[in-house]
Design a protein around this motif. Sequence first.
Motif, PDB file in Angstrom:
ATOM      1  N   LYS A   1       0.820  -1.216   0.000  1.00 36.88           N
ATOM      2  CA  LYS A   1       0.000   0.000   0.000  1.00 36.88           C
ATOM      3  C   LYS A   1       0.853   1.264   0.000  1.00 36.88           C
ATOM      4  O   LYS A   1       0.364   2.347   0.284  1.00 36.88           O
ATOM      5  CB  LYS A   1      -0.954  -0.020   1.201  1.00 36.88           C
ATOM      6  N   LYS A   2       2.155   1.104  -0.286  1.00 37.33           N
ATOM      7  CA  LYS A   2       3.096   2.225  -0.421  1.00 37.33           C
ATOM      8  C   LYS A   2       3.321   2.983   0.894  1.00 37.33           C
ATOM      9  O   LYS A   2       3.600   4.168   0.893  1.00 37.33           O
ATOM     10  CB  LYS A   2       2.646   3.206  -1.510  1.00 37.33           C
ATOM     11  N   ILE A   3       3.224   2.297   2.018  1.00 40.46           N
ATOM     12  CA  ILE A   3       3.578   2.882   3.312  1.00 40.46           C
ATOM     13  C   ILE A   3       5.021   2.472   3.589  1.00 40.46           C
ATOM     14  O   ILE A   3       5.346   1.276   3.616  1.00 40.46           O
ATOM     15  CB  ILE A   3       2.650   2.378   4.444  1.00 40.46           C
TER      16      ILE A   3
ATOM     17  N   PRO B   1       6.599   8.881   9.031  1.00 40.93           N
ATOM     18  CA  PRO B   1       5.584   9.881   9.392  1.00 40.93           C
ATOM     19  C   PRO B   1       4.951  10.579   8.185  1.00 40.93           C
ATOM     20  O   PRO B   1       3.785  10.947   8.235  1.00 40.93           O
ATOM     21  CB  PRO B   1       6.328  10.882  10.278  1.00 40.93           C
ATOM     22  N   LYS B   2       5.687  10.715   7.092  1.00 35.70           N
ATOM     23  CA  LYS B   2       5.113  11.373   5.914  1.00 35.70           C
ATOM     24  C   LYS B   2       4.015  10.527   5.277  1.00 35.70           C
ATOM     25  O   LYS B   2       3.176  11.045   4.556  1.00 35.70           O
ATOM     26  CB  LYS B   2       6.199  11.702   4.893  1.00 35.70           C
ATOM     27  N   ASP B   3       4.014   9.229   5.549  1.00 38.10           N
ATOM     28  CA  ASP B   3       2.972   8.342   5.028  1.00 38.10           C
ATOM     29  C   ASP B   3       1.827   8.169   6.029  1.00 38.10           C
ATOM     30  O   ASP B   3       0.842   7.498   5.726  1.00 38.10           O
ATOM     31  CB  ASP B   3       3.563   6.970   4.689  1.00 38.10           C
TER      32      ASP B   3
ATOM     33  N   VAL C   1       2.622  11.676  11.667  1.00 40.63           N
ATOM     34  CA  VAL C   1       2.816  10.983  12.942  1.00 40.63           C
ATOM     35  C   VAL C   1       3.732   9.783  12.722  1.00 40.63           C
ATOM     36  O   VAL C   1       3.502   8.970  11.820  1.00 40.63           O
ATOM     37  CB  VAL C   1       1.471  10.497  13.529  1.00 40.63           C
ATOM     38  N   LEU C   2       4.779   9.683  13.537  1.00 38.76           N
ATOM     39  CA  LEU C   2       5.619   8.490  13.536  1.00 38.76           C
ATOM     40  C   LEU C   2       4.838   7.399  14.249  1.00 38.76           C
ATOM     41  O   LEU C   2       4.439   7.563  15.412  1.00 38.76           O
ATOM     42  CB  LEU C   2       6.954   8.775  14.261  1.00 38.76           C
ATOM     43  N   VAL C   3       4.561   6.300  13.549  1.00 32.70           N
ATOM     44  CA  VAL C   3       3.764   5.205  14.109  1.00 32.70           C
ATOM     45  C   VAL C   3       4.657   3.988  14.304  1.00 32.70           C
ATOM     46  O   VAL C   3       5.345   3.562  13.376  1.00 32.70           O
ATOM     47  CB  VAL C   3       2.581   4.848  13.179  1.00 32.70           C
ATOM     48  N   GLU C   4       4.634   3.473  15.516  1.00 27.09           N
ATOM     49  CA  GLU C   4       5.331   2.225  15.837  1.00 27.09           C
ATOM     50  C   GLU C   4       4.287   1.122  15.883  1.00 27.09           C
ATOM     51  O   GLU C   4       3.234   1.283  16.503  1.00 27.09           O
ATOM     52  CB  GLU C   4       6.026   2.353  17.196  1.00 27.09           C
ATOM     53  N   LEU C   5       4.570   0.009  15.211  1.00 29.74           N
ATOM     54  CA  LEU C   5       3.725  -1.175  15.319  1.00 29.74           C
ATOM     55  C   LEU C   5       4.466  -2.178  16.179  1.00 29.74           C
ATOM     56  O   LEU C   5       5.661  -2.405  15.978  1.00 29.74           O
ATOM     57  CB  LEU C   5       3.440  -1.779  13.947  1.00 29.74           C
ATOM     58  N   GLU C   6       3.755  -2.778  17.134  1.00 27.33           N
ATOM     59  CA  GLU C   6       4.361  -3.765  18.036  1.00 27.33           C
ATOM     60  C   GLU C   6       3.573  -5.065  17.970  1.00 27.33           C
ATOM     61  O   GLU C   6       2.342  -5.043  18.040  1.00 27.33           O
ATOM     62  CB  GLU C   6       4.348  -3.223  19.476  1.00 27.33           C
ATOM     63  N   GLN C   7       4.293  -6.163  17.826  1.00 31.04           N
ATOM     64  CA  GLN C   7       3.652  -7.479  17.848  1.00 31.04           C
ATOM     65  C   GLN C   7       2.958  -7.661  19.195  1.00 31.04           C
ATOM     66  O   GLN C   7       3.578  -7.506  20.242  1.00 31.04           O
ATOM     67  CB  GLN C   7       4.707  -8.580  17.654  1.00 31.04           C
ATOM     68  N   ALA C   8       1.667  -7.980  19.164  1.00 22.19           N
ATOM     69  CA  ALA C   8       0.901  -8.149  20.420  1.00 22.19           C
ATOM     70  C   ALA C   8       1.278  -9.442  21.111  1.00 22.19           C
ATOM     71  O   ALA C   8       1.768 -10.367  20.505  1.00 22.19           O
ATOM     72  CB  ALA C   8      -0.586  -8.127  20.129  1.00 22.19           C
TER      73      ALA C   8
END
Length: 164
Positions: free
Chosen positions: A128-130, A151-153, A157-164
């Motif tokens: 999805k071009k992120i 953040p530009k995508d 906002v700088l988004v952190e993804l964390e494995q749950a």
Amino acid sequence: GLFARLQTSAPRTRTLSSSNTSSQNIPSCLWKLGRLNHVAIAVPDLEKAQSLYKDVLGAQVSETVALPEHGVYTVFVELGNTKLELLHPLGEKSPIASFLQKNKTGGMHHICIEVDDIKAAMTELKKKKIRILSEEPKIGAHGKPVVFLHPKDCHGVLVELEQA
């Protein structure tokens, strides 16, 4: 009276049958977005920030943990429904040091959202071009794999993804 008139003049709502909805055309994801894990705040003075949350606001505050592979010291503030992560630079190449050069008093650095399958999320987001800021997940402050999204995508906002 007035109440009876309001009841009769209130707009009626219609429920759509499932055959009319367009959601059937939306492909299902191979991964799911979870809860907000934390909001990270870069701070120029970690002890003062810890004191604010612990001594002034009465929050439960963790000990300081050094994460050299990320170039930060972290402290977590428990808020019941989520956490705040206080970030302070560790080393000269710390991304937090450059953030604090631009934001002398500190400020919000990133948000962290849990995902149930970080590898699937990375694959789909790339399609999805992120932009993802690393090729592979790194182990984060909670001992779980994490990645950061550009953040530009993500609307600044700088988004952190964390494995749950």
